[in-house]
Write a protein that holds these residues in place. Structure first.
Motif, PDB file in Angstrom:
ATOM      1  N   ARG A 145       0.836  -1.203   0.000  1.00 47.52           N
ATOM      2  CA  ARG A 145       0.000   0.000   0.000  1.00 47.52           C
ATOM      3  C   ARG A 145       0.873   1.255   0.000  1.00 47.52           C
ATOM      4  NH1 ARG A 145      -4.022  -0.617   4.662  1.00 47.52           N
ATOM      5  NH2 ARG A 145      -4.445  -2.517   3.489  1.00 47.52           N
ATOM      6  N   ALA A 146       1.894   1.271   0.829  1.00 49.74           N
ATOM      7  CA  ALA A 146       2.783   2.426   0.915  1.00 49.74           C
ATOM      8  C   ALA A 146       3.542   2.635  -0.390  1.00 49.74           C
ATOM      9  CB  ALA A 146       3.770   2.248   2.072  1.00 49.74           C
ATOM     10  N   PHE A 147       4.034   1.543  -0.965  1.00 47.87           N
ATOM     11  CA  PHE A 147       4.757   1.662  -2.234  1.00 47.87           C
ATOM     12  C   PHE A 147       3.832   2.134  -3.351  1.00 47.87           C
ATOM     13  CE2 PHE A 147       7.957  -1.227  -0.292  1.00 47.87           C
ATOM     14  CZ  PHE A 147       9.053  -0.393  -0.470  1.00 47.87           C
ATOM     15  N   ALA A 148       2.579   1.693  -3.324  1.00 52.18           N
ATOM     16  CA  ALA A 148       1.611   2.131  -4.329  1.00 52.18           C
ATOM     17  C   ALA A 148       1.406   3.639  -4.246  1.00 52.18           C
ATOM     18  CB  ALA A 148       0.285   1.404  -4.139  1.00 52.18           C
ATOM     19  N   ILE A 149       1.370   4.152  -3.021  1.00 47.80           N
ATOM     20  CA  ILE A 149       1.174   5.586  -2.817  1.00 47.80           C
ATOM     21  C   ILE A 149       2.366   6.385  -3.323  1.00 47.80           C
ATOM     22  CG2 ILE A 149       0.975   7.399  -1.061  1.00 47.80           C
ATOM     23  CD1 ILE A 149      -0.665   5.354   0.608  1.00 47.80           C
ATOM     24  N   PHE A 150       3.567   6.013  -2.881  1.00 42.81           N
ATOM     25  CA  PHE A 150       4.739   6.829  -3.212  1.00 42.81           C
ATOM     26  C   PHE A 150       5.253   6.606  -4.634  1.00 42.81           C
ATOM     27  CE2 PHE A 150       4.743   7.111   1.413  1.00 42.81           C
ATOM     28  CZ  PHE A 150       4.910   8.481   1.562  1.00 42.81           C
ATOM     29  N   SER A 151       4.872   5.494  -5.243  1.00 42.62           N
ATOM     30  CA  SER A 151       5.246   5.275  -6.637  1.00 42.62           C
ATOM     31  C   SER A 151       4.514   6.222  -7.573  1.00 42.62           C
ATOM     32  CB  SER A 151       4.970   3.820  -7.043  1.00 42.62           C
ATOM     33  OG  SER A 151       5.830   2.941  -6.360  1.00 42.62           O
ATOM     34  N   THR A 152       3.450   6.838  -7.097  1.00 46.40           N
ATOM     35  CA  THR A 152       2.722   7.796  -7.927  1.00 46.40           C
ATOM     36  C   THR A 152       3.462   9.126  -8.049  1.00 46.40           C
ATOM     37  OG1 THR A 152       1.397   8.730  -6.111  1.00 46.40           O
ATOM     38  CG2 THR A 152       0.513   6.786  -7.246  1.00 46.40           C
ATOM     39  N   VAL A 153       4.452   9.363  -7.201  1.00 40.83           N
ATOM     40  CA  VAL A 153       5.202  10.622  -7.275  1.00 40.83           C
ATOM     41  C   VAL A 153       6.680  10.380  -7.578  1.00 40.83           C
ATOM     42  CG1 VAL A 153       3.648  11.962  -5.819  1.00 40.83           C
ATOM     43  CG2 VAL A 153       5.486  10.649  -4.745  1.00 40.83           C
ATOM     44  N   GLY A 154       6.998   9.203  -8.114  1.00 41.98           N
ATOM     45  CA  GLY A 154       8.385   8.911  -8.473  1.00 41.98           C
ATOM     46  C   GLY A 154       8.768   7.487  -8.122  1.00 41.98           C
ATOM     47  N   MET A 155      10.050   7.273  -7.840  1.00 44.53           N
ATOM     48  CA  MET A 155      10.506   5.947  -7.442  1.00 44.53           C
ATOM     49  C   MET A 155      10.515   5.840  -5.929  1.00 44.53           C
ATOM     50  SD  MET A 155      13.776   6.149  -5.938  1.00 44.53           S
ATOM     51  CE  MET A 155      14.888   4.877  -6.419  1.00 44.53           C
ATOM     52  N   ALA A 156      10.258   4.634  -5.420  1.00 45.88           N
ATOM     53  CA  ALA A 156      10.223   4.399  -3.977  1.00 45.88           C
ATOM     54  C   ALA A 156      11.009   3.141  -3.661  1.00 45.88           C
ATOM     55  CB  ALA A 156       8.787   4.267  -3.493  1.00 45.88           C
ATOM     56  N   THR A 157      11.867   3.216  -2.662  1.00 49.00           N
ATOM     57  CA  THR A 157      12.733   2.104  -2.293  1.00 49.00           C
ATOM     58  C   THR A 157      12.688   1.878  -0.791  1.00 49.00           C
ATOM     59  OG1 THR A 157      14.234   2.602  -4.129  1.00 49.00           O
ATOM     60  CG2 THR A 157      15.107   1.218  -2.360  1.00 49.00           C
ATOM     61  N   ALA A 158      12.614   0.609  -0.382  1.00 42.88           N
ATOM     62  CA  ALA A 158      12.625   0.272   1.036  1.00 42.88           C
ATOM     63  C   ALA A 158      14.042   0.386   1.588  1.00 42.88           C
ATOM     64  CB  ALA A 158      12.094  -1.137   1.257  1.00 42.88           C
ATOM     65  N   VAL A 159      14.174   1.013   2.732  1.00 41.57           N
ATOM     66  CA  VAL A 159      15.456   1.126   3.421  1.00 41.57           C
ATOM     67  C   VAL A 159      15.233   0.870   4.904  1.00 41.57           C
ATOM     68  CG1 VAL A 159      16.430   2.786   1.776  1.00 41.57           C
ATOM     69  CG2 VAL A 159      15.186   3.615   3.782  1.00 41.57           C
ATOM     70  N   LYS A 160      16.313   0.600   5.623  1.00 39.81           N
ATOM     71  CA  LYS A 160      16.228   0.502   7.071  1.00 39.81           C
ATOM     72  C   LYS A 160      16.092   1.913   7.632  1.00 39.81           C
ATOM     73  CE  LYS A 160      19.180  -3.612   7.237  1.00 39.81           C
ATOM     74  NZ  LYS A 160      20.463  -4.179   7.706  1.00 39.81           N
ATOM     75  N   GLU A 161      15.406   2.029   8.765  1.00 40.43           N
ATOM     76  CA  GLU A 161      15.190   3.375   9.280  1.00 40.43           C
ATOM     77  C   GLU A 161      16.497   4.108   9.566  1.00 40.43           C
ATOM     78  OE1 GLU A 161      12.419   5.996  12.266  1.00 40.43           O
ATOM     79  OE2 GLU A 161      12.820   3.923  12.837  1.00 40.43           O
ATOM     80  N   GLU A 162      17.504   3.365  10.024  1.00 37.23           N
ATOM     81  CA  GLU A 162      18.772   4.033  10.311  1.00 37.23           C
ATOM     82  C   GLU A 162      19.461   4.565   9.051  1.00 37.23           C
ATOM     83  OE1 GLU A 162      19.537  -0.509  10.790  1.00 37.23           O
ATOM     84  OE2 GLU A 162      17.942   0.950  11.225  1.00 37.23           O
ATOM     85  N   GLN A 163      18.968   4.151   7.874  1.00 38.00           N
ATOM     86  CA  GLN A 163      19.521   4.653   6.621  1.00 38.00           C
ATOM     87  C   GLN A 163      18.810   5.908   6.127  1.00 38.00           C
ATOM     88  OE1 GLN A 163      18.968   0.892   4.435  1.00 38.00           O
ATOM     89  NE2 GLN A 163      21.192   0.798   4.164  1.00 38.00           N
ATOM     90  N   LEU A 164      17.697   6.265   6.766  1.00 37.94           N
ATOM     91  CA  LEU A 164      16.920   7.401   6.280  1.00 37.94           C
ATOM     92  C   LEU A 164      17.652   8.733   6.422  1.00 37.94           C
ATOM     93  CD1 LEU A 164      13.200   6.682   7.238  1.00 37.94           C
ATOM     94  CD2 LEU A 164      14.193   6.882   4.962  1.00 37.94           C
ATOM     95  N   ASP A 165      18.537   8.857   7.412  1.00 39.32           N
ATOM     96  CA  ASP A 165      19.319  10.083   7.530  1.00 39.32           C
ATOM     97  C   ASP A 165      20.239  10.236   6.321  1.00 39.32           C
ATOM     98  OD1 ASP A 165      18.163  10.701   9.977  1.00 39.32           O
ATOM     99  OD2 ASP A 165      19.731   9.698  11.129  1.00 39.32           O
ATOM    100  N   ALA A 166      20.809   9.117   5.872  1.00 40.49           N
ATOM    101  CA  ALA A 166      21.655   9.139   4.678  1.00 40.49           C
ATOM    102  C   ALA A 166      20.824   9.474   3.443  1.00 40.49           C
ATOM    103  CB  ALA A 166      22.356   7.798   4.497  1.00 40.49           C
ATOM    104  N   VAL A 167      19.629   8.896   3.364  1.00 42.52           N
ATOM    105  CA  VAL A 167      18.726   9.191   2.245  1.00 42.52           C
ATOM    106  C   VAL A 167      18.373  10.678   2.244  1.00 42.52           C
ATOM    107  CG1 VAL A 167      16.402   8.798   1.311  1.00 42.52           C
ATOM    108  CG2 VAL A 167      17.783   6.862   2.094  1.00 42.52           C
ATOM    109  N   THR A 168      18.139  11.226   3.427  1.00 41.05           N
ATOM    110  CA  THR A 168      17.827  12.648   3.542  1.00 41.05           C
ATOM    111  C   THR A 168      18.971  13.502   3.025  1.00 41.05           C
ATOM    112  OG1 THR A 168      16.424  12.250   5.477  1.00 41.05           O
ATOM    113  CG2 THR A 168      17.204  14.509   5.127  1.00 41.05           C
ATOM    114  N   GLY A 169      20.193  13.167   3.446  1.00 40.66           N
ATOM    115  CA  GLY A 169      21.355  13.934   3.014  1.00 40.66           C
ATOM    116  C   GLY A 169      21.617  13.820   1.526  1.00 40.66           C
ATOM    117  N   LEU A 170      21.330  12.649   0.961  1.00 38.63           N
ATOM    118  CA  LEU A 170      21.628  12.409  -0.444  1.00 38.63           C
ATOM    119  C   LEU A 170      20.522  12.901  -1.373  1.00 38.63           C
ATOM    120  CD1 LEU A 170      23.668  11.110  -2.411  1.00 38.63           C
ATOM    121  CD2 LEU A 170      22.359   8.985  -2.204  1.00 38.63           C
ATOM    122  N   SER A 171      19.296  12.377  -1.172  1.00 38.68           N
ATOM    123  CA  SER A 171      18.224  12.721  -2.114  1.00 38.68           C
ATOM    124  C   SER A 171      17.178  13.666  -1.541  1.00 38.68           C
ATOM    125  CB  SER A 171      17.529  11.448  -2.616  1.00 38.68           C
ATOM    126  OG  SER A 171      16.849  10.787  -1.571  1.00 38.68           O
ATOM    127  N   GLY A 172      16.994  13.641  -0.216  1.00 36.70           N
ATOM    128  CA  GLY A 172      16.035  14.564   0.379  1.00 36.70           C
ATOM    129  C   GLY A 172      16.446  16.008   0.122  1.00 36.70           C
TER     130      GLY A 172
END
Length: 276
Positions: A145-172
């Motif tokens: 359900r979550a992937f269906a939602i976020f795939s409507t605004v681009g690409m969506a990839t599952a990550v571990k929560e501790e990786q989200l800070d890195a995702v924020t710095g890189l793509s956020g």
């Protein structure tokens, strides 16, 4: 699906627009509530045909997902308010920066499925890069359900929560880095005699073309760069300046700084003041 939004800012609008364009939900099955800016909520209602909720309780009448799209400083107060409304099957999805899954679980006080997502502003044009982390209560269906939602605004990839800070710095924060480069190219174009409109066309197509090459080529970025850099040529002269100014290291440092700040915000969440 039935989707509810707590918050009606630019990210909420980008997601609403994407979901309706991809037709994964009907306008009447999207409900939204904005705590203070009723004019903004009315605008979205008129523009997209969604349902404006008078209160938070309406948002929890059988939704498939509730999207927490508020400012981080408002999240603690909102979570406290919805605590009695959340059912064990409610998928709560947060796009509030720095608000961690344990923080949400603690505020809700019950074991419910939670997803924490980090999209970027390119969601407005359907080209976001979104990282999503889930808690243990999120089932395969919740994840889908979550992937269906976020795939409507681009690409969506599952990550571990501790990786989200890195995702924020890189793509956020990533779109800002590209805009920064475009800003510099625009200024340089003016200094070498190109008018703004002509320069913009060349800059845009150059960025788009390079991005497409990166996307479609099996070669790594370094190989693609070297393929453009002929010995004693114009590109080599340009790259020499970038190397002398340590631009590559500056970009590495800026991504690390953004990731570090994201981590600081996450760790300081208990100190986020509730809205008065």
């Amino acid at each position: 699906m039935k989707i509810s939004f707590i918050g009606a800012g630019s990210m909420a609008e980008a997601m609403i627009s994407g979901m309706l364009e991809k037709r994964i939900v009907k306008p009447g099955d999207i409900h939204a509530h904005n705590r203070t800016n009723k004019k903004r909520l009315h605008t979205l209602e008129q523009k997209y045909g969604i349902q404006a909720a008078d209160g938070l309780s309406q948002l929890f009448e059988g939704p498939d997902a509730v999207i927490l799209a508020v400012k981080p400083k408002d999240a603690p107060d909102v979570l406290e308010s919805v605590r009695p409304l959340v059912s064990p099957d409610t998928l709560l999805v947060s796009v509030a920066a720095g608000i961690t899954i344990p923080f949400i679980e603690n505020k809700i006080g019950r074991h419910i499925p939670v997803a924490r997502a980090m999209p970027n502003t390119s969601a407005k044009v359907g080209l976001s890069a979104t990282g999503i982390a889930f808690n243990a209560a999120a089932t395969k269906q919740h994840r889908h359900r979550a992937f269906a939602i976020f795939s409507t605004v681009g690409m969506a990839t599952a990550v571990k929560e501790e990786q989200l800070d890195a995702v924020t710095g890189l793509s956020g924060s990533g779109p800002a880095y590209i805009y920064y480069i475009a800003e510099a190219l625009q200024q340089s174009a003016a200094e070498i005699g190109l008018d703004a409109q002509t320069a913009k066309q060349f800059i845009l197509q150059t960025i788009i073309g390079a991005a497409e090459m990166l996307k479609t080529s099996a070669e790594p970025p370094e190989a693609l760069r070297k393929a453009v850099t002929s010995p004693n040529g114009t590109t080599e002269a340009a790259i020499r300046v970038l190397d002398e100014r340590e631009v590559k290291q500056a970009f590495i440092d800026c991504v690390k700084a953004a990731a570090k700040r994201a981590n600081e915000l996450s760790n300081a969440e208990e100190e986020i003041p509730a809205r008065e």
